[in-house]
Design an enzyme around this catalytic site. Sequence first.
Site, PDB file in Angstrom:
ATOM      1  N   VAL A  41       0.841  -1.210   0.000  1.00  0.00           N
ATOM      2  CA  VAL A  41       0.000   0.000   0.000  1.00  0.00           C
ATOM      3  C   VAL A  41       0.877   1.262   0.000  1.00  0.00           C
ATOM      4  O   VAL A  41       0.621   2.219  -0.735  1.00  0.00           O
ATOM      5  CB  VAL A  41      -0.983   0.006   1.202  1.00  0.00           C
ATOM      6  CG1 VAL A  41      -1.847   1.249   1.186  1.00  0.00           C
ATOM      7  CG2 VAL A  41      -1.874  -1.236   1.165  1.00  0.00           C
ATOM      8  N   LYS A  99      -6.587  -1.177  10.953  1.00  0.00           N
ATOM      9  CA  LYS A  99      -7.861  -1.418  11.664  1.00  0.00           C
ATOM     10  C   LYS A  99      -7.660  -2.158  12.982  1.00  0.00           C
ATOM     11  O   LYS A  99      -8.349  -1.897  13.954  1.00  0.00           O
ATOM     12  CB  LYS A  99      -8.843  -2.185  10.785  1.00  0.00           C
ATOM     13  CG  LYS A  99      -8.365  -3.532  10.317  1.00  0.00           C
ATOM     14  CD  LYS A  99      -8.471  -3.667   8.848  1.00  0.00           C
ATOM     15  CE  LYS A  99      -7.165  -4.159   8.303  1.00  0.00           C
ATOM     16  NZ  LYS A  99      -6.990  -3.954   6.900  1.00  0.00           N
ATOM     17  N   GLU A 149      -9.443   6.107   6.517  1.00  0.00           N
ATOM     18  CA  GLU A 149     -10.370   5.646   5.468  1.00  0.00           C
ATOM     19  C   GLU A 149     -10.025   4.259   4.929  1.00  0.00           C
ATOM     20  O   GLU A 149     -10.918   3.447   4.653  1.00  0.00           O
ATOM     21  CB  GLU A 149     -10.368   6.655   4.304  1.00  0.00           C
ATOM     22  CG  GLU A 149     -11.353   6.358   3.204  1.00  0.00           C
ATOM     23  CD  GLU A 149     -12.805   6.398   3.693  1.00  0.00           C
ATOM     24  OE1 GLU A 149     -13.277   7.483   4.044  1.00  0.00           O
ATOM     25  OE2 GLU A 149     -13.455   5.338   3.730  1.00  0.00           O
ATOM     26  N   VAL A 167     -11.244   0.241   6.378  1.00  0.00           N
ATOM     27  CA  VAL A 167     -12.434  -0.576   6.075  1.00  0.00           C
ATOM     28  C   VAL A 167     -12.757  -0.441   4.584  1.00  0.00           C
ATOM     29  O   VAL A 167     -12.895   0.676   4.078  1.00  0.00           O
ATOM     30  CB  VAL A 167     -13.676  -0.116   6.883  1.00  0.00           C
ATOM     31  CG1 VAL A 167     -14.869  -1.025   6.604  1.00  0.00           C
ATOM     32  CG2 VAL A 167     -13.381  -0.051   8.374  1.00  0.00           C
ATOM     33  N   ILE A 207     -13.357   1.982  -0.917  1.00  0.00           N
ATOM     34  CA  ILE A 207     -14.779   2.375  -0.764  1.00  0.00           C
ATOM     35  C   ILE A 207     -14.823   3.504   0.283  1.00  0.00           C
ATOM     36  O   ILE A 207     -14.373   3.301   1.410  1.00  0.00           O
ATOM     37  CB  ILE A 207     -15.638   1.186  -0.245  1.00  0.00           C
ATOM     38  CG1 ILE A 207     -15.488  -0.042  -1.131  1.00  0.00           C
ATOM     39  CG2 ILE A 207     -17.103   1.603  -0.111  1.00  0.00           C
ATOM     40  CD1 ILE A 207     -16.124  -1.322  -0.548  1.00  0.00           C
ATOM     41  N   GLY A 236      -3.212 -14.960  -4.696  1.00  0.00           N
ATOM     42  CA  GLY A 236      -2.752 -13.790  -3.936  1.00  0.00           C
ATOM     43  C   GLY A 236      -3.877 -13.063  -3.212  1.00  0.00           C
ATOM     44  O   GLY A 236      -3.693 -11.945  -2.735  1.00  0.00           O
ATOM     45  N   ASP A 275     -10.610 -10.079  11.459  1.00  0.00           N
ATOM     46  CA  ASP A 275     -10.460  -8.874  10.618  1.00  0.00           C
ATOM     47  C   ASP A 275     -11.829  -8.191  10.423  1.00  0.00           C
ATOM     48  O   ASP A 275     -11.935  -6.962  10.537  1.00  0.00           O
ATOM     49  CB  ASP A 275      -9.846  -9.286   9.267  1.00  0.00           C
ATOM     50  CG  ASP A 275      -9.755  -8.131   8.293  1.00  0.00           C
ATOM     51  OD1 ASP A 275      -8.892  -7.256   8.497  1.00  0.00           O
ATOM     52  OD2 ASP A 275     -10.555  -8.074   7.338  1.00  0.00           O
ATOM     53  N   LYS A 303     -13.053  -4.357  11.761  1.00  0.00           N
ATOM     54  CA  LYS A 303     -13.703  -3.358  10.889  1.00  0.00           C
ATOM     55  C   LYS A 303     -15.082  -2.987  11.446  1.00  0.00           C
ATOM     56  O   LYS A 303     -15.487  -1.823  11.406  1.00  0.00           O
ATOM     57  CB  LYS A 303     -13.797  -3.905   9.463  1.00  0.00           C
ATOM     58  CG  LYS A 303     -12.411  -4.014   8.811  1.00  0.00           C
ATOM     59  CD  LYS A 303     -12.419  -4.845   7.540  1.00  0.00           C
ATOM     60  CE  LYS A 303     -11.032  -4.910   6.919  1.00  0.00           C
ATOM     61  NZ  LYS A 303     -10.909  -5.918   5.871  1.00  0.00           N
ATOM     62  N   GLY A 341      -6.534  -4.489  -2.237  1.00  0.00           N
ATOM     63  CA  GLY A 341      -5.793  -4.191  -3.468  1.00  0.00           C
ATOM     64  C   GLY A 341      -4.951  -2.947  -3.267  1.00  0.00           C
ATOM     65  O   GLY A 341      -5.356  -2.006  -2.578  1.00  0.00           O
TER      66      GLY A 341
HETATM   67  N1  HSE Z   1      -7.310  -9.047   4.442  1.00  0.00           N
HETATM   68  C1  HSE Z   1      -8.424  -8.195   4.136  1.00  0.00           C
HETATM   69  C2  HSE Z   1      -9.453  -8.972   3.332  1.00  0.00           C
HETATM   70  C3  HSE Z   1      -8.089  -6.969   3.349  1.00  0.00           C
HETATM   71  O1  HSE Z   1      -9.254 -10.148   3.013  1.00  0.00           O
HETATM   72  O2  HSE Z   1     -10.477  -8.383   3.058  1.00  0.00           O
HETATM   73  C4  HSE Z   1      -7.440  -5.919   4.183  1.00  0.00           C
HETATM   74  O3  HSE Z   1      -8.336  -5.400   5.107  1.00  0.00           O
END
Ligand code: HSE
Length: 431
Positions: free
Chosen positions: A14, A105, A129, A132, A136, A187, A201, A205, A302
């Site tokens: 990133v 996050k 931003e 999450v 978007i 990937g 995760d 979020k 991404g």
């Molecule tokens: N690892 C997260 C996902 C993306 O698979 O959505 C980064 O927040």
Amino acid sequence: MEKINLGLIGFGNVGSGVVKILRERKTFLSKKIGLEIEIKKICDKDRSSKRCITVDKNLFTSEASEIINDPKIDIVVELIGGIHPAKEFISDALKKGKNVVTANKALLAEHGRELFALAMDRGKNIYFEASVGAGIPIIKSLREGLVANKFSSIFGIVNGTSNYVLTQMSCNNSSFNDALQDAKKKGFAEKDPTLDIEGTDSAHKLILLAYLCFGKLVSLNDIFVEGISRVSLADINYAKELGFQVKLLAIAKKESGELELRVHPTFIPEGHLLSSVDGIFNAIYVSSDLAGNLLFYGPGAGQLSAASAVVSDIVDLAHDIKAGLFRPTLNIVPDEGVKKLRKFDEIESRYYIRFNALDKPGVLAKISGILAKSGISIASVTQKERRRASIVPIVMIIHEAKEKNLRAALNVIDRLNVIKEKSVAIRIEEA
Ligand code: HSE
């Protein structure tokens, strides 16, 4: 043109995307925003990996303190992820009078209270931003675009890895393990995908989304979290037969002053907008009182998508800095009247249940008798023909039931000698 100076801690996927955008869109951006964003320093510990852009080596440092202590740097961008030392870097940057941008996050979900309070104390902001839904613009939409609204619920598909795996299972009849291997090969999944697959995760979020909507920054322990690793292909196929899709949903609902928060695999009716969110895509379905029900949809991960969100935070902060603005309510969200968090036991839901029972007379009567004793009402029941060693799946949909009543009934049912495997229960949401 006025210049805003930036220090970047973390030059991975990133981070290098952010540099690429700021470099390749320099003129485009400065024309658009009336300011010049200058990257002053980049802290990178790993200089051997290949990046999407080459950068003058004089910009690099291996010490984050060189960025944090540089009086010319206005904004510190933290993109290393993880809790430590990211937390210390952000605290130190705030103490040195910098504004901060982060995509972290996990850190904000677990230590947001302390970090936001510190930012408030120092008259600075933390923008997040990219934390999450990557590109978007959900955070900005919730706190700015929808500022006049009160919210009643959020339903989010906020983990691309899990959504990809569930989509592969549903569309290609893949097993969970095959789908996960495929995600790794392409990937889309980390080498160790535990945080994604087990729902943590998504829970991180959800903590941030619920904070922005309801003003309550809860801890991970306040959320019921169940991932997708126990979702079987059989259940995905029964879901389809019954007119549902299975999605890992992050759910926040506020009713009569009580807030419930949970992450778990969920049956969603096929006609619902969220049921067609497939692959690595994310979507957040927000119910607000003025703007109505809104769907935010897009790639949830991404390089450039996440970097796009980071750059938008940098630009917002650059405008604030130029105007001499500090917006405390960005980080300290007023309490929206949440009186208490609903205990998971008290949550009510419809359920899909799959029992694995011996195929003999009286089995269904035994099961339904136990459910009836717990006050649980059956909406539909089908016995499937797919017999394995005289064990048959009995698939049931039940009407709204309290979690604790259902759990108690399933404990009794699973001890019957006609029940041959642990029963599966998946919650249904109509959103
Ligand atoms: N690892 C997260 C996902 C993306 O698979 O959505 C980064 O927040």
